[in-house]
Design an enzyme around this catalytic site. Structure first.
Site, mmCIF file in Angstrom:
data_model
loop_
_atom_site.group_PDB
_atom_site.id
_atom_site.type_symbol
_atom_site.label_atom_id
_atom_site.label_comp_id
_atom_site.label_asym_id
_atom_site.label_seq_id
_atom_site.Cartn_x
_atom_site.Cartn_y
_atom_site.Cartn_z
ATOM 1 N N HIS A 91 34.355 -22.847 -48.479
ATOM 2 C CA HIS A 91 35.369 -23.230 -47.489
ATOM 3 C C HIS A 91 35.930 -24.624 -47.733
ATOM 4 O O HIS A 91 36.558 -25.203 -46.838
ATOM 5 C CB HIS A 91 34.790 -23.140 -46.075
ATOM 6 N N ILE A 98 39.464 -28.684 -45.922
ATOM 7 C CA ILE A 98 38.309 -27.975 -45.366
ATOM 8 C C ILE A 98 38.788 -26.871 -44.433
ATOM 9 O O ILE A 98 39.549 -27.137 -43.500
ATOM 10 C CB ILE A 98 37.399 -28.944 -44.583
ATOM 11 N N CYS A 99 38.336 -25.665 -44.667
ATOM 12 C CA CYS A 99 38.658 -24.535 -43.798
ATOM 13 C C CYS A 99 37.522 -24.405 -42.782
ATOM 14 O O CYS A 99 36.494 -23.776 -43.049
ATOM 15 C CB CYS A 99 38.817 -23.257 -44.625
ATOM 16 N N LEU A 100 37.705 -25.063 -41.640
ATOM 17 C CA LEU A 100 36.704 -25.069 -40.572
ATOM 18 C C LEU A 100 37.454 -25.060 -39.249
ATOM 19 O O LEU A 100 38.233 -25.982 -38.970
ATOM 20 C CB LEU A 100 35.802 -26.302 -40.699
ATOM 21 N N TRP A 154 45.470 -21.400 -41.169
ATOM 22 C CA TRP A 154 44.173 -20.959 -41.664
ATOM 23 C C TRP A 154 43.813 -19.606 -41.080
ATOM 24 O O TRP A 154 44.158 -19.280 -39.954
ATOM 25 C CB TRP A 154 43.098 -21.989 -41.279
#
Length: 161
Positions: A91, A98-100, A154
Site C-alpha cells: 500500500h 500511501i494508500c490508507l 483511492w
C-alpha cells in the site's frame, strides 16, 4: 520528494496553529513508540523518522514521513507521504504515496499526528511481504509534475495489510 510535490499551501488558520502546537507539546512529552519528530521551525511541515517494529519485515529499518498540514487542519486531513526511499509495501507507492483510508476518506478531526503514525506503523507491521502495489508503475507515472496523493481517488479494498 521535492518541494514541488507538496500541495500549494496557505498559512495555517489560528485553530490549526493552536492544535498543532498542542500536538507537538504532547509529542515532546509522550512520543509514539518508534517515531522521532525532526525539529524544525516549520509548524506546517513535520518530518518524522519511523523505525520498523521489532519482529516484523521492517525491523531495523528506518524511514521518514513528511506530514504537510493544510490551512484548516484538523478539519482537513494532512498530506502524509514517505520520503525517498519509501518502504516496499503493498500500500506504499515508490513515490512515497500511501494508500490508507484514514489519510483520505476516513479522516476524522479527532485524529492526531500520533494516531496517524501508529496506524502507518501498524500497516507496515502487518505486511506479510515486501512488495509494491500491483499498479505502482502506472500510478507513479500519472503522479508526475507534483500531483498530491490527496488528488487521487483511492480504492480501499484490502484491509489485510
Amino acid at each position: 520528494m521535492t518541494s514541488s510535490s507538496s500541495p500549494s499551501r496557505k498559512a495555517l488558520s489560528k485553530i490549526a496553529c493552536n492544535r498543532l502546537q498542542k500536538e507537538l507539546a504532547e509529542w515532546q512529552v509522550n512520543p509514539p513508540t518508534g517515531f522521532k519528530h525532526k525539529v524544525t521551525d516549520n509548524l506546517q511541515r513535520w518530518v518524522i523518522e519511523v523505525a520498523g517494529a521489532a519482529g516484523t519485515l521492517y525491523a531495523g529499518e528506518t524511514y521518514q514521513l513528511q506530514v504537510d498540514f493544510p490551512e484548516h487542519y484538523p478539519m482537513e486531513a494532512p498530506q502524509v507521504i514517505f520520503l525517498h526511499p519509501a518502504p516496499m509495501h503493498p500500500h506504499i507507492y515508490s513515490n512515497g504515496h500511501i494508500c490508507l483510508d484514514i489519510l483520505y476518506d476516513s479522516w476524522s478531526p479527532a485524529m492526531t499526528v500520533s494516531s496517524v503514525c501508529i496506524s502507518i506503523l501498524s500497516m507496515l507491521s502487518s505486511s506479510p511481504a515486501k512488495q509494491r502495489p500491483a499498479d505502482n508503475d502506472r500510478y507513479v507515472r500519472n503522479c508526475r509534475n507534483g500531483r498530491s496523493p490527496k488528488e487521487t481517488r483511492w480504492w480501499f479494498h484490502d484491509d489485510k495489510v
